[in-house]
Design a protein around this motif. Structure first.
Motif, PDB file in Angstrom:
ATOM      1  N   TYR A 213      -9.189  10.722 -41.495  1.00 30.42           N
ATOM      2  CA  TYR A 213      -8.835  10.873 -40.094  1.00 30.42           C
ATOM      3  C   TYR A 213      -7.331  10.682 -40.003  1.00 30.42           C
ATOM      4  O   TYR A 213      -6.814   9.650 -40.415  1.00 30.42           O
ATOM      5  CB  TYR A 213      -9.553   9.841 -39.220  1.00 30.42           C
ATOM      6  N   LEU A 214      -6.628  11.688 -39.476  1.00 32.35           N
ATOM      7  CA  LEU A 214      -5.165  11.623 -39.391  1.00 32.35           C
ATOM      8  C   LEU A 214      -4.697  11.886 -37.965  1.00 32.35           C
ATOM      9  O   LEU A 214      -5.260  12.733 -37.259  1.00 32.35           O
ATOM     10  CB  LEU A 214      -4.524  12.684 -40.287  1.00 32.35           C
ATOM     11  N   GLU A 215      -3.669  11.161 -37.548  1.00 30.88           N
ATOM     12  CA  GLU A 215      -3.021  11.458 -36.272  1.00 30.88           C
ATOM     13  C   GLU A 215      -1.732  12.239 -36.492  1.00 30.88           C
ATOM     14  O   GLU A 215      -1.298  12.981 -35.637  1.00 30.88           O
ATOM     15  CB  GLU A 215      -2.798  10.165 -35.487  1.00 30.88           C
ATOM     16  N   GLU A 216      -1.126  12.036 -37.638  1.00 28.61           N
ATOM     17  CA  GLU A 216       0.001  12.869 -38.063  1.00 28.61           C
ATOM     18  C   GLU A 216       0.130  12.720 -39.578  1.00 28.61           C
ATOM     19  O   GLU A 216      -0.464  11.815 -40.163  1.00 28.61           O
ATOM     20  CB  GLU A 216       1.326  12.489 -37.395  1.00 28.61           C
ATOM     21  N   SER A 217       0.873  13.609 -40.187  1.00 28.24           N
ATOM     22  CA  SER A 217       1.165  13.474 -41.608  1.00 28.24           C
ATOM     23  C   SER A 217       2.650  13.744 -41.762  1.00 28.24           C
ATOM     24  O   SER A 217       3.113  14.859 -41.582  1.00 28.24           O
ATOM     25  CB  SER A 217       0.330  14.462 -42.426  1.00 28.24           C
ATOM     26  N   LYS A 218       3.379  12.684 -42.047  1.00 21.57           N
ATOM     27  CA  LYS A 218       4.837  12.752 -42.002  1.00 21.57           C
ATOM     28  C   LYS A 218       5.405  13.652 -43.085  1.00 21.57           C
ATOM     29  O   LYS A 218       6.319  14.418 -42.848  1.00 21.57           O
ATOM     30  CB  LYS A 218       5.381  11.326 -42.172  1.00 21.57           C
ATOM     31  N   TYR A 219       4.861  13.533 -44.287  1.00 23.47           N
ATOM     32  CA  TYR A 219       5.418  14.262 -45.429  1.00 23.47           C
ATOM     33  C   TYR A 219       4.527  15.459 -45.726  1.00 23.47           C
ATOM     34  O   TYR A 219       3.782  15.483 -46.706  1.00 23.47           O
ATOM     35  CB  TYR A 219       5.544  13.320 -46.628  1.00 23.47           C
ATOM     36  N   GLY A 220       4.624  16.436 -44.846  1.00 24.96           N
ATOM     37  CA  GLY A 220       3.708  17.566 -44.870  1.00 24.96           C
ATOM     38  C   GLY A 220       3.760  18.368 -46.154  1.00 24.96           C
ATOM     39  O   GLY A 220       2.723  18.738 -46.720  1.00 24.96           O
ATOM     40  N   PHE A 583       7.633  41.922 -35.995  1.00 26.06           N
ATOM     41  CA  PHE A 583       8.286  40.643 -35.704  1.00 26.06           C
ATOM     42  C   PHE A 583       8.161  39.716 -36.905  1.00 26.06           C
ATOM     43  O   PHE A 583       7.121  39.653 -37.549  1.00 26.06           O
ATOM     44  CB  PHE A 583       7.589  40.023 -34.483  1.00 26.06           C
ATOM     45  N   ILE A 584       9.249  39.010 -37.216  1.00 27.00           N
ATOM     46  CA  ILE A 584       9.168  37.875 -38.148  1.00 27.00           C
ATOM     47  C   ILE A 584       9.927  36.718 -37.521  1.00 27.00           C
ATOM     48  O   ILE A 584      11.067  36.891 -37.074  1.00 27.00           O
ATOM     49  CB  ILE A 584       9.807  38.174 -39.527  1.00 27.00           C
ATOM     50  N   GLY A 585       9.306  35.566 -37.460  1.00 22.32           N
ATOM     51  CA  GLY A 585       9.980  34.391 -36.915  1.00 22.32           C
ATOM     52  C   GLY A 585       9.713  33.182 -37.793  1.00 22.32           C
ATOM     53  O   GLY A 585       8.843  33.204 -38.660  1.00 22.32           O
ATOM     54  N   ALA A 586      10.492  32.129 -37.588  1.00 17.19           N
ATOM     55  CA  ALA A 586      10.260  30.894 -38.340  1.00 17.19           C
ATOM     56  C   ALA A 586      10.767  29.707 -37.541  1.00 17.19           C
ATOM     57  O   ALA A 586      11.755  29.817 -36.805  1.00 17.19           O
ATOM     58  CB  ALA A 586      10.961  30.949 -39.692  1.00 17.19           C
ATOM     59  N   ASN A 587      10.067  28.580 -37.666  1.00 17.01           N
ATOM     60  CA  ASN A 587      10.484  27.326 -37.052  1.00 17.01           C
ATOM     61  C   ASN A 587      10.369  26.233 -38.080  1.00 17.01           C
ATOM     62  O   ASN A 587       9.333  26.105 -38.732  1.00 17.01           O
ATOM     63  CB  ASN A 587       9.545  26.966 -35.895  1.00 17.01           C
ATOM     64  N   ARG A 588      11.396  25.417 -38.194  1.00 14.54           N
ATOM     65  CA  ARG A 588      11.313  24.347 -39.188  1.00 14.54           C
ATOM     66  C   ARG A 588      10.628  23.129 -38.610  1.00 14.54           C
ATOM     67  O   ARG A 588      10.955  22.661 -37.514  1.00 14.54           O
ATOM     68  CB  ARG A 588      12.706  23.956 -39.682  1.00 14.54           C
ATOM     69  N   ASP A 589       9.662  22.579 -39.362  1.00 11.68           N
ATOM     70  CA  ASP A 589       9.091  21.275 -39.062  1.00 11.68           C
ATOM     71  C   ASP A 589       9.707  20.321 -40.075  1.00 11.68           C
ATOM     72  O   ASP A 589       9.567  20.520 -41.281  1.00 11.68           O
ATOM     73  CB  ASP A 589       7.562  21.329 -39.217  1.00 11.68           C
ATOM     74  N   GLY A 590      10.431  19.328 -39.605  1.00 10.15           N
ATOM     75  CA  GLY A 590      10.971  18.332 -40.533  1.00 10.15           C
ATOM     76  C   GLY A 590      12.473  18.368 -40.668  1.00 10.15           C
ATOM     77  O   GLY A 590      13.180  18.971 -39.865  1.00 10.15           O
ATOM     78  N   GLU A 591      12.942  17.745 -41.739  1.00  6.03           N
ATOM     79  CA  GLU A 591      14.365  17.515 -41.928  1.00  6.03           C
ATOM     80  C   GLU A 591      15.076  18.725 -42.537  1.00  6.03           C
ATOM     81  O   GLU A 591      14.443  19.654 -43.011  1.00  6.03           O
ATOM     82  CB  GLU A 591      14.553  16.288 -42.838  1.00  6.03           C
ATOM     83  N   ASP A 592      16.408  18.669 -42.530  1.00  5.94           N
ATOM     84  CA  ASP A 592      17.249  19.741 -43.088  1.00  5.94           C
ATOM     85  C   ASP A 592      16.924  20.065 -44.544  1.00  5.94           C
ATOM     86  O   ASP A 592      17.023  21.205 -44.973  1.00  5.94           O
ATOM     87  CB  ASP A 592      18.735  19.314 -43.060  1.00  5.94           C
ATOM     88  N   ASP A 593      16.540  19.022 -45.293  1.00  2.00           N
ATOM     89  CA  ASP A 593      16.274  19.222 -46.722  1.00  2.00           C
ATOM     90  C   ASP A 593      14.774  19.119 -46.995  1.00  2.00           C
ATOM     91  O   ASP A 593      14.326  18.511 -47.953  1.00  2.00           O
ATOM     92  CB  ASP A 593      17.022  18.170 -47.548  1.00  2.00           C
ATOM     93  N   VAL A 594      14.015  19.768 -46.100  1.00  2.59           N
ATOM     94  CA  VAL A 594      12.557  19.588 -46.094  1.00  2.59           C
ATOM     95  C   VAL A 594      11.890  19.966 -47.413  1.00  2.59           C
ATOM     96  O   VAL A 594      10.808  19.469 -47.728  1.00  2.59           O
ATOM     97  CB  VAL A 594      11.944  20.355 -44.895  1.00  2.59           C
ATOM     98  N   TYR A 595      12.541  20.819 -48.207  1.00  2.00           N
ATOM     99  CA  TYR A 595      11.891  21.223 -49.466  1.00  2.00           C
ATOM    100  C   TYR A 595      12.236  20.315 -50.640  1.00  2.00           C
ATOM    101  O   TYR A 595      11.798  20.556 -51.767  1.00  2.00           O
ATOM    102  CB  TYR A 595      12.216  22.689 -49.787  1.00  2.00           C
ATOM    103  N   SER A 596      13.032  19.262 -50.381  1.00  2.00           N
ATOM    104  CA  SER A 596      13.291  18.277 -51.437  1.00  2.00           C
ATOM    105  C   SER A 596      12.115  17.306 -51.486  1.00  2.00           C
ATOM    106  O   SER A 596      11.354  17.184 -50.538  1.00  2.00           O
ATOM    107  CB  SER A 596      14.566  17.492 -51.128  1.00  2.00           C
ATOM    108  N   ASN A 597      11.989  16.604 -52.618  1.00  2.00           N
ATOM    109  CA  ASN A 597      10.886  15.661 -52.768  1.00  2.00           C
ATOM    110  C   ASN A 597      10.928  14.570 -51.718  1.00  2.00           C
ATOM    111  O   ASN A 597      11.972  14.016 -51.413  1.00  2.00           O
ATOM    112  CB  ASN A 597      10.937  15.001 -54.149  1.00  2.00           C
ATOM    113  N   HIS A 598       9.764  14.255 -51.170  1.00  2.00           N
ATOM    114  CA  HIS A 598       9.599  13.177 -50.211  1.00  2.00           C
ATOM    115  C   HIS A 598      10.521  13.316 -48.998  1.00  2.00           C
ATOM    116  O   HIS A 598      11.022  12.325 -48.463  1.00  2.00           O
ATOM    117  CB  HIS A 598       9.809  11.817 -50.888  1.00  2.00           C
TER     118      HIS A 598
END
Lengths: 701, 701
Positions: A213-220, A583-598
């Motif tokens: 059961y999750l309410e959010e998952s920070k490190y998606g 159409f192609i669109g994108a929205n970032r969820d998370g930080e600027d360096d979201v593809y780095s570890n953790h």
């Protein structure tokens, strides 16, 4: 894995806050450890006592002469900090804080939680909680929780951001006999979260099924990765709360978490093969199903029933869920015809009719069991007057032991069928009271067995390596769109195809640039205006210089009036004749360096599908999260409506779908090279039978 | 009502086929009558016995000296015909045939069923069945069925095309204490069907709720009418099987019925306010909910819970289902703040937290009970260690008695909460084990309370009175489209607006007609071609005679090549500039005279929404069945996506939605004037800010 072991395989446990009153939480936790049959060393901590519950009592954790693996803290909020500090001095590496009153109450609580985390980090200590129920590991005799009971040992791990769902699941597990490997309530997740635990449990041989059961998952990104990259693929089932804005508000005051966009989470679940539970019952049924039902080898279902109506309802649900009604083999048909009465139906659903005794079930199940056209057998039983419910359940259980394919009994009713239901559960076989429940579980099991890896992590190798990083960097965090010329450079870098175009400031520049490329389009540059169609700021099909001169003057005037600027910028573009607008669109969820570890966040959610004037009308998009495999992008595009046009509808030519996919891959590459892109959209991307071209790219930083 | 009374209030009942073996179906039916406490006269029929089960036995029904209200037939198939004949001679008006082996086995069985119906008609006798479980009327002591038990008396009527669902519902009713007014299994529905029974029960004061399992409903217009036109509106809940083709095949061999289009049935249910159950459990929950839960006065829900997670999940479901989270009044907030602990949440969902005893529920429920901003209270309880489940359930029951608003408890778990669940049921209060179940039931109750009559029967006054009936009549049953000129006459009759147009055979005719109306469009006439865009058979924006001459020649040639005809027909039409293309279509379900009393079918299913090239891509239609009120058409149109364009999207002008609705009303009028129309479509119907015009009408007969 090591850290998690300090919790799940602790050889010594101290409980801080045990008292002489057995009704207090601390005492309950301590007695739960005893009750669960814990074999390691157990220490009650209370400065006022010499001994509690037949165990020597210590004033502080640091007074214990031996090493302590795990400390469970159940003292009032204000004392927690001192206890943590004491644990640190004693070199305790694993602590569970059951106490509440931290981030979830905001202000002071949040501050206190941060302080505690600071101390823990200093001592290299890991924390589960605060504001949680605790953990249970039945096989190790660990029940470091204030739950009402200890579940049986089994192959299901359950992790929950809500202690209450733990108690509810436990209460459901007792009568149904479902066994658990781990039971973890992680509350506010100040430190250890679902990623840490999944990291350990995905490789744990005792665990076959994971429920959450999750309410959010920070490190998606990490969540998707841990589910995808585990050596042995295991079903991970999630009940996700907080889809609505109203629920998101409630989450803040529950565990202090901030829930992200529902679309992002849904896409992440689907793409990484995480199974979504729709309700608590659904979650429970799925855990039970994956734990007890054999893995299906296909999706062709054969139904045996003693009643026509339920057979028809089952058929409807099977078809609706994308499963298949098995086509029973001729040999099976002959067998059934030979033994069943004339009024029975020997076609699937096989109706052995209301007066069926156990022997008819035996024959029908045996026939389907041996029929290679049948992957899954459903047995739907209604409590008719002469139905031999006990005998029939025994026969089904025997068949379940013999055949490798899943056999799923559904018993409709309540009073009359309950003993048979219990017989299945007692033998660790799943059985259901409702047809829809059973079909829902089978559907997810089939989907799980069909899942192919949709992620392409090789794409991330180039993360953050954009050539134009320096110039792009100037715009990060501004919220503004990049200038057209910068966007064009980036597009070129990744292979996003643009029309011949130039941003100009004067009519003379425009005339010079346009001279060889008529017909042309002119429009306000992205620097100036977000939604160009909101006022008439596009002039299309300008055929010659005189057309251009006339329109340029009007456009220049309009822009000045609308924006109040004295210096304008206009984009001059060759005109491309499109068969369809995409159409192609994108929205970032998370930080600027979201593809780095953790890093925090799920990454960029990409949307692609129909564009132009109907974009907002139909929202006809496919969704994918970076890095998605090309095959997955194709699969998702095939689920949109606009793909019918791309495939060639009503006698029209097909359009080059592969070229569109290439452009989505290019966008994906762009997002990986420049993860600092906050959002972007290409609308429209024009397509005709020869080519694709993005006539309008907006990139926001 | 009278006929139905011969069944439901029979003063004397004969059972044909009772034997000395109590295990035989006939004996079971007879003993069920005794067991149910039947007070009327009861006659066993068996030529071999003098007395059976303490009752004098007769050889034939006609041997009984007194009048017999109801005869129940439980003899082998081949004897049924003779028994019916005997009943006829005895002037019996009501017969239940439990015996199977008729239409559902096809061939011989179907023939026998027809013969029996012939005899029954001759004697003016009504039949329930064959191939059914029988009927139960607990209040009258009637259990003329082979069900395993007699349910308690109550306010729910349950009707089913499947006997097995009757037994399942009965088995569920026993532990949950739900009471029934009538229980009817009507099997093959050779005579009496759901319409007859609804006709009686909608006006029966004992009946508050009607539940049904249906595989098809032959007289669809009548079904909608009986639900809509009853003096007191009552909830009618339907579990409909046979949505998929696979299920439809199974239906034929079950009750021999043929199920119609799923879309038609769904639209009929929605439009007439029939409540759709999604599963057997859903059906049961809805019957229980409508029977026991007070009718809500609004849709603002206040939640009381002892756990954050379940509160959030509940919130999500409430929002998802279109209900509202109540905004608790300031006064309520103050009250709660004064008594609840600091860590509790006094915002909705109200989280009285895990250590809540019964007193906190008391305070919270009382506060919401008195808060005028709250229409419905949900109490979501998780089994925490110290939760006072018994005391809390008592408090909730007391509150349920005091407050006029619905209070709905949800108890999560199983073992620990079952006694409390039973307490609610014993007191005839609904309680649920799953949040989703509870929210689903509330949602349907709110929808039912909001329902307004969507039917406009005044439209049917003109049924069959079309002026061009004679010419139209020539085409009935041909499957062909009407010629453009006939369609145009009909359009004119009802006010469907057409462009200035004429069907011509020669270029000269075309030139003559077009001279004052340029620009024009020319295209192949409907006589010739179904899908005009399949080959290039439309020429638009012809500005003058020379344009016309050039295109006409090419078009003429193309048509001749494609069709092989020597004489062609071309439609010349003024060109209308459209801002959007719309669509209106219709398909008839049922007979030519479907709007006459007791005709078969639901009538015409109308589709309206987006038209043009995206029609097949988006299927963006609203659905309505004739005769729908204008308000309902508007309501449905508002649920399409294209309405966003009509309402004016992104700075564009709004388009005249009312003019579009008028055209749909005109189509509806056309379908009523000419119910023999099999299907029709208008595509596109062009709309701009000044007008609407149907440039292409196809009417199939």
């Amino acid at each position: 894995m090591e850290v998690i072991n300090s919790f799940f395989d602790a050889k010594s446990v101290a409980v801080v806050g045990v008292s002489e009153d057995p009704g207090k939480l601390g005492s309950i936790v301590f007695n739960n450890m005893l009750d669960a049959g814990y074999k390691g060393k157990l220490y009650p901590i209370n400065p006022k006592h010499e001994e509690l519950y037949w165990h020597k009592c210590y004033a502080n954790v640091s007074d214990i002469p031996e090493h302590v693996d795990l400390v469970v803290i159940v003292v009032p909020t204000k004392f927690v900090k001192d206890v943590i500090d004491d644990c640190g001095k004693k070199a305790v590496k694993a602590v569970i804080i059951i106490t509440a009153g931290f981030k979830e109450i905001g202000g002071e609580g949040a501050k206190l939680e941060e302080e505690i985390m600071g101390i823990a980090k200093r001592y290299d200590m890991r924390i589960i909680g605060p504001n949680c129920l605790g953990i249970i590991v039945p096989d190790k005799g660990i029940n470091a929780s204030f739950a009402a009971s200890t579940p049986k040992s089994g192959n299901v791990a359950f992790l929950s951001q809500s202690g209450a769902f733990c108690t509810a699941i436990l209460d459901m597990a007792v009568p149904s006999n479902l066994g658990f490997s781990h039971f973890v309530s992680f509350g506010n997740k100040v430190d250890i979260d679902e990623i840490d635990i999944l990291n350990g449990l995905m490789e744990d041989v005792q665990v076959d099924v994971l429920g959450m059961y999750l309410e959010e998952s920070k490190y998606g990104q990490d969540l998707m990765k841990v589910v995808n990259e585990s050596k042995k693929r295991k079903p991970v089932i999630v009940l996700k709360a907080g889809q609505s804005d109203e629920a998101k508000q409630a989450i803040v005051s529950h565990t202090g978490a901030v829930a992200g966009s529902a679309e992002t989470f849904d896409t992440a679940m689907k793409q990484s093969g995480i199974i979504e539970a729709k309700s608590l019952r659904d979650l429970y049924n799925l855990m039970m199903g994956f734990s007890w039902i054999k893995s299906p080898k296909g999706k062709r279902i054969g139904i045996v029933t003693n009643a026509g109506g339920p057979g028809i309802v089952t058929t409807d649900l099977i078809v609706k869920n994308g499963l298949q009604m098995a086509k029973i083999s001729d040999i099976s048909g002959e067998k059934l015809k030979a033994v069943l009465p004339a009024t029975a139906s020997i076609h699937n659903p096989i109706d052995i009719i209301g007066d069926a005794l156990a022997d008819r079930y035996q024959v029908a199940i045996q026939t389907l069991g041996e029929d290679e056209n049948v992957d899954i057998i459903m047995v739907v039983i209604t409590p008719q007057l002469i139905t031999q419910i006990e005998e029939t359940s025994k026969i089904i259980i025997n068949a379940m032991k013999v055949y490798k394919k899943p056999i799923i009994p559904v018993l409709l009713g309540d009073k009359y069928i309950t003993p048979a239901l219990s017989r299945f559960m007692d033998n660790k076989f799943a059985a259901f009271r409702d047809i829809k429940d059973a079909v829902d579980v089978i559907t997810q099991m089939v989907k799980f067995s069909e899942y192919k890896n949709n992620q392409d992590y090789s794409l991330l190798n180039s993360r953050g390596k954009g050539k134009h990083k320096e110039v792009v960097g100037k715009y990060v965090g501004t919220g503004n769109a990049l200038p057209d010329e910068v966007a064009a450079l980036m597009a070129e870098e990744v292979g996003i195809l643009l029309p011949n175009q130039m941003a100009v400031k004067t009519l003379d520049e425009a005339v010079e640039f346009a001279k060889d490329i008529y017909p042309i389009v002119i429009k306000a540059s992205n620097k100036l205006i977000a939604h160009k169609t909101d006022f008439k700021a596009i002039y299309v099909n300008l055929k010659d210089e005189s057309d251009l001169r006339a329109s340029f003057t009007v456009l220049e005037q309009t822009i000045k009036e609308k924006t109040g600027l004295s210096e304008i910028e206009i984009l001059v573009q060759e005109m491309v004749i499109a068969d369809e607008q995409l159409f192609i669109g994108a929205n970032r969820d998370g930080e600027d360096d979201v593809y780095s570890n953790h890093s925090k966040g799920f990454g960029h959610l990409m949307l692609f599908g129909q564009g132009g004037i109907y974009t907002e009308v139909y929202h006809d998009f496919a969704y994918a999260i970076v890095p998605a495999s090309k095959a997955y992008l194709e699969e998702m595009l095939d689920k949109t409506n606009i793909v019918k046009i791309l495939n060639g509808a009503r006698g029209k030519d097909a359009l080059p779908k592969d070229k569109f996919i290439d452009q989505i891959m290019a966008v994906q590459k762009l997002l990986v090279l420049y993860p600092e892109i906050k959002s972007m959209d290409i609308n429209p991307l024009l397509i005709n039978k020869d080519k694709v071209v993005s006539v309008d790219i907006k990139i926001f930083m």
